[in-house]
Scaffold this motif. Sequence first.
Motif, PDB file in Angstrom:
ATOM      1  N   GLY A 119       2.415  39.497  12.824  1.00  0.00           N
ATOM      2  CA  GLY A 119       1.946  38.074  13.263  1.00  0.00           C
ATOM      3  C   GLY A 119       1.616  37.234  12.090  1.00  0.00           C
ATOM      4  N   VAL A 120       2.330  36.469  11.836  1.00  0.00           N
ATOM      5  CA  VAL A 120       0.756  35.087  10.725  1.00  0.00           C
ATOM      6  C   VAL A 120       1.266  33.769  11.480  1.00  0.00           C
ATOM      7  N   GLN A 121      -0.020  32.856  10.788  1.00  0.00           N
ATOM      8  CA  GLN A 121      -0.028  31.363  11.713  1.00  0.00           C
ATOM      9  C   GLN A 121       0.871  30.690  10.805  1.00  0.00           C
ATOM     10  N   ALA A 122       1.652  29.676  10.913  1.00  0.00           N
ATOM     11  CA  ALA A 122       1.988  28.328   9.908  1.00  0.00           C
ATOM     12  C   ALA A 122       1.339  27.067  10.818  1.00  0.00           C
ATOM     13  N   GLY A 123       0.647  26.672  10.266  1.00  0.00           N
ATOM     14  CA  GLY A 123       0.170  25.474  11.027  1.00  0.00           C
ATOM     15  C   GLY A 123      -0.755  25.723  12.292  1.00  0.00           C
ATOM     16  N   PRO A 124      -0.459  24.886  13.468  1.00  0.00           N
ATOM     17  CA  PRO A 124      -0.332  24.985  14.658  1.00  0.00           C
ATOM     18  C   PRO A 124       0.316  25.764  15.554  1.00  0.00           C
ATOM     19  N   TYR A 125       1.350  26.786  14.762  1.00  0.00           N
ATOM     20  CA  TYR A 125       1.987  28.069  15.357  1.00  0.00           C
ATOM     21  C   TYR A 125       1.516  29.045  15.069  1.00  0.00           C
ATOM     22  N   GLU A 126       2.186  30.039  15.857  1.00  0.00           N
ATOM     23  CA  GLU A 126       1.697  31.858  15.997  1.00  0.00           C
ATOM     24  C   GLU A 126       3.018  32.279  15.929  1.00  0.00           C
TER      25      GLU A 126
ATOM     26  N   ASP B 270      12.918  39.999  17.129  1.00  0.00           N
ATOM     27  CA  ASP B 270      12.761  38.813  17.926  1.00  0.00           C
ATOM     28  C   ASP B 270      11.634  38.383  17.650  1.00  0.00           C
ATOM     29  N   ILE B 271      11.742  37.231  17.570  1.00  0.00           N
ATOM     30  CA  ILE B 271      11.149  36.255  16.676  1.00  0.00           C
ATOM     31  C   ILE B 271      10.891  34.981  18.143  1.00  0.00           C
ATOM     32  N   GLU B 272       8.883  35.020  17.816  1.00  0.00           N
ATOM     33  CA  GLU B 272       8.617  34.087  18.826  1.00  0.00           C
ATOM     34  C   GLU B 272       7.680  33.131  18.592  1.00  0.00           C
ATOM     35  N   VAL B 273       7.642  31.796  18.398  1.00  0.00           N
ATOM     36  CA  VAL B 273       7.112  30.569  18.383  1.00  0.00           C
ATOM     37  C   VAL B 273       6.105  30.569  19.037  1.00  0.00           C
ATOM     38  N   LEU B 274       5.213  30.597  18.908  1.00  0.00           N
ATOM     39  CA  LEU B 274       3.679  30.511  20.176  1.00  0.00           C
ATOM     40  C   LEU B 274       2.824  29.362  19.357  1.00  0.00           C
ATOM     41  N   GLU B 275       2.580  28.110  20.434  1.00  0.00           N
ATOM     42  CA  GLU B 275       1.337  27.167  20.151  1.00  0.00           C
ATOM     43  C   GLU B 275       0.681  27.476  21.367  1.00  0.00           C
TER      44      GLU B 275
ATOM     45  N   TRP C 127      11.359  34.179   3.984  1.00  0.00           N
ATOM     46  CA  TRP C 127      10.715  32.639   4.632  1.00  0.00           C
ATOM     47  C   TRP C 127      10.829  32.744   6.000  1.00  0.00           C
ATOM     48  N   LEU C 128      10.808  31.943   6.465  1.00  0.00           N
ATOM     49  CA  LEU C 128      11.104  31.658   7.975  1.00  0.00           C
ATOM     50  C   LEU C 128      10.655  30.060   8.028  1.00  0.00           C
ATOM     51  N   GLN C 129      11.666  29.480   8.383  1.00  0.00           N
ATOM     52  CA  GLN C 129      11.494  27.449   8.018  1.00  0.00           C
ATOM     53  C   GLN C 129      11.602  27.513   9.849  1.00  0.00           C
ATOM     54  N   PHE C 130      11.177  26.482   9.822  1.00  0.00           N
ATOM     55  CA  PHE C 130      10.895  26.182  11.451  1.00  0.00           C
ATOM     56  C   PHE C 130      10.922  24.572  12.011  1.00  0.00           C
ATOM     57  N   ARG C 131      11.594  23.997  12.257  1.00  0.00           N
ATOM     58  CA  ARG C 131      11.014  22.227  12.164  1.00  0.00           C
ATOM     59  C   ARG C 131       9.889  22.584  13.664  1.00  0.00           C
TER      60      ARG C 131
ATOM     61  N   ILE D 191       6.797  27.954   7.420  1.00  0.00           N
ATOM     62  CA  ILE D 191       6.624  28.520   6.926  1.00  0.00           C
ATOM     63  C   ILE D 191       6.139  28.952   7.251  1.00  0.00           C
ATOM     64  N   ALA D 192       6.613  30.427   7.768  1.00  0.00           N
ATOM     65  CA  ALA D 192       5.776  31.523   8.229  1.00  0.00           C
ATOM     66  C   ALA D 192       6.593  32.666   7.134  1.00  0.00           C
ATOM     67  N   GLU D 193       5.059  32.967   6.322  1.00  0.00           N
ATOM     68  CA  GLU D 193       5.620  34.437   5.611  1.00  0.00           C
ATOM     69  C   GLU D 193       5.568  35.553   6.325  1.00  0.00           C
ATOM     70  N   PHE D 194       6.425  36.820   5.521  1.00  0.00           N
ATOM     71  CA  PHE D 194       6.065  38.118   5.802  1.00  0.00           C
ATOM     72  C   PHE D 194       6.359  38.782   5.159  1.00  0.00           C
ATOM     73  N   THR D 195       6.661  39.910   4.732  1.00  0.00           N
ATOM     74  CA  THR D 195       6.561  41.241   4.147  1.00  0.00           C
ATOM     75  C   THR D 195       7.023  41.976   5.319  1.00  0.00           C
ATOM     76  N   ILE D 196       8.341  42.031   5.166  1.00  0.00           N
ATOM     77  CA  ILE D 196       9.553  42.702   5.105  1.00  0.00           C
ATOM     78  C   ILE D 196       9.478  44.589   5.196  1.00  0.00           C
ATOM     79  N   LEU D 197       9.862  45.154   5.644  1.00  0.00           N
ATOM     80  CA  LEU D 197      10.046  46.765   4.717  1.00  0.00           C
ATOM     81  C   LEU D 197      11.362  47.575   5.437  1.00  0.00           C
TER      82      LEU D 197
END
Length: 280
Positions: free
Chosen positions: A154-161, A178-183, A260-264, A272-278
């Motif tokens: 989980g990462v923070q991108a502006g007001p969104y988790e 699965d990806i969840e964009v939460l506010e 880098w996950l970009q959403f509007r 942009i939500a940034e993750f390290t993936i293995l």
Amino acid sequence: MKWTLVLSAFLAMCAVTARAEIIKGEPSLQGSTAQTEGFLKASAVAGNPLNEHLDIWMTPPKSTLPIKRYQVEMTKKLHVVIVSDDFKTFLHIHPTLEPDGHFLITQLFPAPGTYYVYADGLPNDMNHQVFRFKLDVGHPSPPSPRNLPATGMGVQAGPYEVDMSTVRIHAGRMEMVDIEVLENGKPAKDLHPYLGAPAHAVFLNTKDLSYVHVHPMGADMMSMQMDMTKPMPELPDSASVSGDMMLHIALWEAGTYKLWLQFRGAGDKIYIAEFTILAT
């Protein structure tokens, strides 16, 4: 005074011309073989060493003639991703295709250093052609290992988790994440398509810099798009996007990746939500 101004302008033009360079691209689409060749001509704009005029084109093998026709994918004929050598800067831009087959754009870079420019397009009737260009802006970045910190799921991108069901993926096969964009702890209700998709996901391998660009589907789209061999239909800008998404991703090489996950979100702002993936 007049001749001084003329001489200064002439010297500035000469400096720009001297700085121009043509770079042959490295094929970079993971799991694919290039059917074309890619080129970038970068020219520093007078007055600002961080401002670069970028000229990108593709040619058939062993030809000097630029390809002039490109398919439109996700609302654009060419997607250009720019990443700094340390993976801390990420830009997603779209040059304009000229009648002669050259894509042109002037880009202001945030700081001097080494950048990787990825050109991602569908020339003629071909599949994706992706080329990587190494570009030094101002001066090269000093050599340093590219060690990415763990991000967790989980990462923070502006007001969104933004939460992912996993950041560990099995290499060499298709995976569903699965990806969840939460506010405020609940699925976001103010999301809209970005470039025709619920979101854009760009993965780069930290070692060989290979590139993967995919698009998650909204939970409300899953029943409409069961055949994954067909391209995802583009969504209009005014559509609503679910905060619950599913990402189908195949990373063919084991290793560490930056995502880098970009959403509007609200107010048409791109997050942009940034993750390290293995991938193992």
